[in-house]
Design a protein around this motif. Sequence first.
Motif, PDB file in Angstrom:
ATOM      1  N   VAL A 190       6.828 -12.692 -54.913  1.00  7.06           N
ATOM      2  CA  VAL A 190       7.804 -12.505 -53.840  1.00  7.06           C
ATOM      3  C   VAL A 190       7.206 -12.861 -52.479  1.00  7.06           C
ATOM      4  O   VAL A 190       7.816 -13.591 -51.688  1.00  7.06           O
ATOM      5  CB  VAL A 190       8.330 -11.052 -53.824  1.00  7.06           C
ATOM      6  CG1 VAL A 190       9.117 -10.770 -52.541  1.00  7.06           C
ATOM      7  CG2 VAL A 190       9.202 -10.791 -55.047  1.00  7.06           C
ATOM      8  N   PHE A 191       6.005 -12.381 -52.194  1.00  2.46           N
ATOM      9  CA  PHE A 191       5.468 -12.571 -50.846  1.00  2.46           C
ATOM     10  C   PHE A 191       4.532 -13.773 -50.717  1.00  2.46           C
ATOM     11  O   PHE A 191       4.368 -14.296 -49.614  1.00  2.46           O
ATOM     12  CB  PHE A 191       4.843 -11.270 -50.336  1.00  2.46           C
ATOM     13  CG  PHE A 191       5.898 -10.247 -50.037  1.00  2.46           C
ATOM     14  CD1 PHE A 191       6.775 -10.429 -48.987  1.00  2.46           C
ATOM     15  CD2 PHE A 191       6.061  -9.125 -50.847  1.00  2.46           C
ATOM     16  CE1 PHE A 191       7.778  -9.514 -48.719  1.00  2.46           C
ATOM     17  CE2 PHE A 191       7.062  -8.200 -50.594  1.00  2.46           C
ATOM     18  CZ  PHE A 191       7.933  -8.393 -49.530  1.00  2.46           C
ATOM     19  N   GLU A 192       3.966 -14.243 -51.798  1.00  2.00           N
ATOM     20  CA  GLU A 192       3.240 -15.511 -51.714  1.00  2.00           C
ATOM     21  C   GLU A 192       4.218 -16.648 -51.407  1.00  2.00           C
ATOM     22  O   GLU A 192       3.859 -17.597 -50.701  1.00  2.00           O
ATOM     23  CB  GLU A 192       2.493 -15.774 -53.016  1.00  2.00           C
ATOM     24  CG  GLU A 192       1.244 -14.923 -53.152  1.00  2.00           C
ATOM     25  CD  GLU A 192       0.529 -15.124 -54.473  1.00  2.00           C
ATOM     26  OE1 GLU A 192      -0.687 -14.880 -54.518  1.00  2.00           O
ATOM     27  OE2 GLU A 192       1.182 -15.528 -55.457  1.00  2.00           O
ATOM     28  N   SER A 193       5.427 -16.536 -51.887  1.00  2.00           N
ATOM     29  CA  SER A 193       6.435 -17.562 -51.592  1.00  2.00           C
ATOM     30  C   SER A 193       6.971 -17.452 -50.170  1.00  2.00           C
ATOM     31  O   SER A 193       7.722 -18.317 -49.719  1.00  2.00           O
ATOM     32  CB  SER A 193       7.598 -17.455 -52.586  1.00  2.00           C
ATOM     33  OG  SER A 193       8.344 -16.269 -52.377  1.00  2.00           O
ATOM     34  N   ARG A 194       6.554 -16.413 -49.462  1.00  2.00           N
ATOM     35  CA  ARG A 194       7.012 -16.196 -48.088  1.00  2.00           C
ATOM     36  C   ARG A 194       5.859 -16.260 -47.089  1.00  2.00           C
ATOM     37  O   ARG A 194       5.908 -15.655 -46.029  1.00  2.00           O
ATOM     38  CB  ARG A 194       7.760 -14.868 -47.994  1.00  2.00           C
ATOM     39  CG  ARG A 194       9.136 -14.914 -48.658  1.00  2.00           C
ATOM     40  CD  ARG A 194       9.797 -13.549 -48.750  1.00  2.00           C
ATOM     41  NE  ARG A 194      11.204 -13.677 -49.101  1.00  2.00           N
ATOM     42  CZ  ARG A 194      11.668 -13.830 -50.336  1.00  2.00           C
ATOM     43  NH1 ARG A 194      10.809 -13.858 -51.357  1.00  2.00           N
ATOM     44  NH2 ARG A 194      12.971 -13.946 -50.562  1.00  2.00           N
ATOM     45  N   GLY A 195       4.818 -16.989 -47.433  1.00  6.50           N
ATOM     46  CA  GLY A 195       3.768 -17.288 -46.469  1.00  6.50           C
ATOM     47  C   GLY A 195       2.574 -16.363 -46.458  1.00  6.50           C
ATOM     48  O   GLY A 195       1.824 -16.331 -45.477  1.00  6.50           O
ATOM     49  N   PHE A 196       2.362 -15.614 -47.538  1.00  8.28           N
ATOM     50  CA  PHE A 196       1.222 -14.707 -47.611  1.00  8.28           C
ATOM     51  C   PHE A 196       0.308 -15.073 -48.770  1.00  8.28           C
ATOM     52  O   PHE A 196       0.759 -15.575 -49.789  1.00  8.28           O
ATOM     53  CB  PHE A 196       1.692 -13.257 -47.769  1.00  8.28           C
ATOM     54  CG  PHE A 196       2.239 -12.658 -46.514  1.00  8.28           C
ATOM     55  CD1 PHE A 196       1.431 -11.904 -45.678  1.00  8.28           C
ATOM     56  CD2 PHE A 196       3.557 -12.879 -46.141  1.00  8.28           C
ATOM     57  CE1 PHE A 196       1.923 -11.365 -44.506  1.00  8.28           C
ATOM     58  CE2 PHE A 196       4.058 -12.344 -44.966  1.00  8.28           C
ATOM     59  CZ  PHE A 196       3.243 -11.588 -44.141  1.00  8.28           C
ATOM     60  N   ASP A 197      -0.981 -14.783 -48.587  1.00  8.87           N
ATOM     61  CA  ASP A 197      -1.960 -14.885 -49.661  1.00  8.87           C
ATOM     62  C   ASP A 197      -2.263 -13.482 -50.174  1.00  8.87           C
ATOM     63  O   ASP A 197      -2.483 -12.557 -49.383  1.00  8.87           O
ATOM     64  CB  ASP A 197      -3.268 -15.516 -49.166  1.00  8.87           C
ATOM     65  CG  ASP A 197      -3.123 -16.981 -48.813  1.00  8.87           C
ATOM     66  OD1 ASP A 197      -2.269 -17.663 -49.424  1.00  8.87           O
ATOM     67  OD2 ASP A 197      -3.854 -17.438 -47.907  1.00  8.87           O
ATOM     68  N   GLN A 198      -2.271 -13.324 -51.476  1.00 10.13           N
ATOM     69  CA  GLN A 198      -2.612 -12.045 -52.060  1.00 10.13           C
ATOM     70  C   GLN A 198      -4.129 -11.914 -52.120  1.00 10.13           C
ATOM     71  O   GLN A 198      -4.799 -12.780 -52.668  1.00 10.13           O
ATOM     72  CB  GLN A 198      -2.004 -11.970 -53.457  1.00 10.13           C
ATOM     73  CG  GLN A 198      -2.157 -10.639 -54.119  1.00 10.13           C
ATOM     74  CD  GLN A 198      -1.364 -10.598 -55.398  1.00 10.13           C
ATOM     75  OE1 GLN A 198      -0.417  -9.840 -55.518  1.00 10.13           O
ATOM     76  NE2 GLN A 198      -1.740 -11.399 -56.374  1.00 10.13           N
ATOM     77  N   VAL A 199      -4.661 -10.822 -51.548  1.00  9.64           N
ATOM     78  CA  VAL A 199      -6.111 -10.680 -51.470  1.00  9.64           C
ATOM     79  C   VAL A 199      -6.651  -9.524 -52.308  1.00  9.64           C
ATOM     80  O   VAL A 199      -7.863  -9.427 -52.514  1.00  9.64           O
ATOM     81  CB  VAL A 199      -6.570 -10.531 -49.999  1.00  9.64           C
ATOM     82  CG1 VAL A 199      -6.228 -11.785 -49.214  1.00  9.64           C
ATOM     83  CG2 VAL A 199      -5.953  -9.304 -49.333  1.00  9.64           C
ATOM     84  N   ALA A 200      -5.776  -8.644 -52.782  1.00  9.83           N
ATOM     85  CA  ALA A 200      -6.235  -7.536 -53.623  1.00  9.83           C
ATOM     86  C   ALA A 200      -5.073  -6.993 -54.437  1.00  9.83           C
ATOM     87  O   ALA A 200      -3.932  -6.970 -53.963  1.00  9.83           O
ATOM     88  CB  ALA A 200      -6.845  -6.422 -52.775  1.00  9.83           C
TER      89      ALA A 200
END
Length: 201
Positions: free
Chosen positions: A175-185
């Motif tokens: 959901v949020f990687e598709s909205r400009g975020f990188d998952q870090v943990a």
Amino acid sequence: MNADDLRDAWADRTGEFSPRYYAHYGPNEVSEVVADRLGGAVGGDARVLELGCGSGRHLAHLHDEGFADLAGVDINPEAFDVLREEYPDLAAAGTFHAGAIADVLPGFADGAFDAVYSVETLQHVHPAEMSETFDEVARVAGDLLVTVELEGDAEGGIVEVDDGLPLYRHDWGTVFESRGFDQVAVETLGYDTVRVFRRAD
């Protein structure tokens, strides 16, 4: 259940899962994890917003840990009455907004908060409002986003709590990687998954 009925059901909640129910239990392990993730990433001077803050138990823990610029949104206006009773110092220091996330967030500027987090809140958003709401969450989160939400396999992505109220499961990473975020943990915490995101360069 349509979006308006779902909003009303959560806004009018009494007994279990109500603001007073959660205030009775106070800060918990989730509160500690949120404080740790935020403190290690943005520090106590950060502008922090909790989505679905209820009566403020997680924000109260952040306040006790030295976070000074705190805000919350909750669909149930009575939650703030409970917050003022249970956490008067937080009530005096914080800024609170009554309404649905989809209605409140458009009033904030892009990147209005250094950090935005949710605890078992985004899973309540009705499918008719998901795309717009998740877009707004991503827009107002300046650098850090933390989700503590239900995930996993469920038929149609939906599970029900008592009274037939639906919870909508997602892969919040997607959901949020598709909205400009990188998952870090990513970590498991009870039934929930904690995901920490940084805005992508």
